[in-house]
Motif scaffolding. Structure first.
Motif, PDB file in Angstrom:
ATOM      1  N   SER A  20       0.833  -1.208   0.000  1.00 35.69           N
ATOM      2  CA  SER A  20       0.000   0.000   0.000  1.00 35.69           C
ATOM      3  C   SER A  20       0.866   1.255   0.000  1.00 35.69           C
ATOM      4  N   VAL A 156      -8.616  -1.958  -4.191  1.00 36.80           N
ATOM      5  CA  VAL A 156      -7.626  -2.328  -5.205  1.00 36.80           C
ATOM      6  C   VAL A 156      -8.008  -3.577  -6.003  1.00 36.80           C
ATOM      7  N   LYS A 216       1.633 -15.122   4.174  1.00 38.36           N
ATOM      8  CA  LYS A 216       2.354 -15.249   2.902  1.00 38.36           C
ATOM      9  C   LYS A 216       2.804 -16.690   2.653  1.00 38.36           C
ATOM     10  N   SER A 287      -5.247  -9.253  -1.510  1.00 30.94           N
ATOM     11  CA  SER A 287      -6.275  -8.468  -2.203  1.00 30.94           C
ATOM     12  C   SER A 287      -5.862  -8.178  -3.637  1.00 30.94           C
ATOM     13  N   PHE A 288      -4.561  -8.137  -3.888  1.00 25.40           N
ATOM     14  CA  PHE A 288      -4.089  -7.862  -5.246  1.00 25.40           C
ATOM     15  C   PHE A 288      -2.760  -8.600  -5.489  1.00 25.40           C
TER      16      PHE A 288
HETATM   17  O1  GMT Z   1      -0.038  -7.701   3.009  1.00 28.00           O
HETATM   18  C1  GMT Z   1       0.919  -7.064   2.649  1.00 28.00           C
HETATM   19  O2  GMT Z   1       1.853  -7.570   2.059  1.00 28.00           O
HETATM   20  C2  GMT Z   1       1.006  -5.598   2.923  1.00 28.00           C
HETATM   21  C3  GMT Z   1      -0.248  -4.898   2.506  1.00 28.00           C
HETATM   22  C4  GMT Z   1      -0.001  -3.412   2.517  1.00 28.00           C
HETATM   23  O3  GMT Z   1      -0.778  -2.718   3.162  1.00 28.00           O
HETATM   24  O4  GMT Z   1       0.915  -2.924   1.898  1.00 28.00           O
HETATM   25  O5  GMT Z   1      -0.615  -5.324   1.202  1.00 28.00           O
HETATM   26  C5  GMT Z   1      -1.941  -5.113   0.803  1.00 28.00           C
HETATM   27  O6  GMT Z   1      -1.959  -4.034  -0.129  1.00 28.00           O
HETATM   28  C6  GMT Z   1      -1.222  -4.273  -1.334  1.00 28.00           C
HETATM   29  C7  GMT Z   1      -1.284  -3.027  -2.205  1.00 28.00           C
HETATM   30  O7  GMT Z   1      -2.594  -2.702  -2.549  1.00 28.00           O
HETATM   31  C8  GMT Z   1      -1.792  -5.493  -2.059  1.00 28.00           C
HETATM   32  O8  GMT Z   1      -1.033  -5.730  -3.222  1.00 28.00           O
HETATM   33  C9  GMT Z   1      -1.702  -6.721  -1.129  1.00 28.00           C
HETATM   34  O9  GMT Z   1      -2.312  -7.803  -1.764  1.00 28.00           O
HETATM   35  C10 GMT Z   1      -2.437  -6.413   0.182  1.00 28.00           C
HETATM   36  N1  GMT Z   1      -2.210  -7.525   1.119  1.00 28.00           N
HETATM   37  C11 GMT Z   1      -3.178  -8.371   1.475  1.00 28.00           C
HETATM   38  O10 GMT Z   1      -4.317  -8.306   1.053  1.00 28.00           O
HETATM   39  C12 GMT Z   1      -2.775  -9.461   2.392  1.00 28.00           C
END
Ligand code: GMT
Length: 391
Positions: A20, A156, A216, A287-288
């Protein structure tokens, strides 16, 4: 098409390694390049944000460590800084990435200000703000309130939009704006990077990048590596956004020492991506999965789990292979298909690169955010009672 006035935009995100924050920093950079004035507000400068770029500013939030608080508070100083910056720079909108606690702080900041200085609030849901915190009774109602009070909510992926409705009970409009990635030029040649990684000419390089949190399922990736490692010279490069130490015992037990390369908290991810043959992602939910997109931009297909928003990104059988979650054997079989057939890797890698450009590039995605911004800014008064753009 009529040219629209550039906007003054406040952005808040988590600054450290994480999808994010990476997305929000890249969005801020792209918006500034398109003529908008962008103000990042947060406890630390986002780690990929360039210094000295025109129209790109950073405002730190200072957090005091008062002894009377058992738990330090970030939400209130963040909201005060958001209000301060909104007023001082006449912001049109605050765009917060990851709802907790950013959306709540933005709503509070807005209500602190006199009506003529109130920015619009756009909240982007990224993942665990919805799938983890959204279902937590200690957070859910506050998140729903912040979404109800936002002028626009984006997610997203279509998957995450559905989860927002299901888990948070949010009934309002959610615009799906997928993530994008704009790779930076590499700083070192492919040969230099392969040399640094100690790769032999025939080595097949698997690639994984994440914050290594339990969801993960890095343990499954290591298990799959132990099953494919005998087939051919396979190495796994892990770009770790956290300490890899918790996996040391598993690595030793599976005898993976010579097949594993770990780099922690690397900024120049592009240098390594150019060397990757195949991405591998075993998340229980996602989510992405920005990391898959990052690899796609370098012509690198992925083997990943068929969960969450991943099928919106990976076209199964065309730009990668999707497997059921929690199944190391399915993961292994898919990895072997690529390892044993290098033409498949090239074919799917090329398709992945095309798909990344066609659907997930800044040229395609940033205008979607701009459309949301102009939509919320045209909602009633007092926005643009001060029309005329940044000055
Ligand atoms: O889960 C992570 O790795 C970190 C998290 C974040 O807040 O950065 O990732 C979420 O946001 C990303 C950017 O939109 C998505 O690509 C990841 O899929 C999402 N993580 C999850 O949904 C677990």
């Amino acid at each position: 098409m009529t040219a629209r006035a550039p906007l003054r935009i406040g952005i808040t995100c988590y600054p450290s390694v994480g999808g994010s924050g990476i997305l929000a920093s890249a969005l801020g950079e792209e918006l500034a390049q398109r003529g908008h004035e962008v103000h990042f507000i947060g406890y630390e400068r986002p780690f990929r944000l360039p210094i000295g770029a025109p129209r790109l500013h950073f405002h730190p939030v200072v957090i005091n460590d008062y002894e009377l608080f058992k738990y330090p508070d970030y939400t209130l100083p963040l909201s005060v800084k958001m209000a301060e910056v909104s007023q001082a720079h006449r912001l049109d909108l605050l765009h917060v990435h990851y709802a907790v606690p950013h959306a709540t702080a933005a709503i509070l900041a807005r209500s602190m200000l006199p009506p003529e200085s109130r920015p619009r609030v756009v909240t982007t849901l990224h993942g665990t703000d919805t799938t983890l915190l959204g279902r937590d009774p200690g957070y859910g109602p506050a998140i729903r309130h912040a979404l109800d009070c936002s002028d626009a909510v984006t997610a997203v992926s279509a998957f995450l939009k559905g989860e927002g409705e299901r888990l948070i009970g949010f009934k309002g409009q959610v615009d799906v704006v997928h993530n994008f990635f704009a790779p930076r030029p590499t700083q070192r040649s492919l040969e230099e990077v392969r040399r640094e990684l100690g790769l032999n000419p025939d080595d097949f390089l698997l690639f994984h990048s994440s914050n290594l949190r339990p969801l993960k399922r890095v343990d499954l990736i290591l298990e799959a590596l132990s099953l494919v490692k005998t087939a051919i010279q396979v190495k796994l490069l892990v770009m770790a956004g956290g300490s890899f130490a918790p996996f040391a015992e598993q690595v030793r037990r599976l005898g993976l020492e010579n097949h594993l390369i770990v780099r922690e908290n690397v900024n120049a991810i592009e240098d390594y991506l150019q060397a990757a043959d195949l991405g591998v992602f075993a998340s229980e939910t996602e989510s992405f999965c920005l990391s898959i997109l990052e690899a796609m931009c370098f012509g690198c297909p992925s083997v990943a789990t068929r969960v969450g928003g991943i099928p919106e990104l990976v076209k199964d059988g065309t730009t990668g292979i999707l497997c059921p979650p929690g199944d190391a054997h399915a993961l292994t079989a898919s990895l072997l298909r690529f390892i044993e057939d290098r033409s498949l890797r090239l074919e799917m890698g090329a398709a992945a690169r095309v798909r990344a450009k066609e659907f997930f590039s800044p040229e395609v995605i940033v205008p979607q955010y701009e459309a949301v911004y102009y939509r919320v800014c045209s909602l009633g008064q007092p926005f643009r009672s001060r029309m005329g753009g940044p000055g």
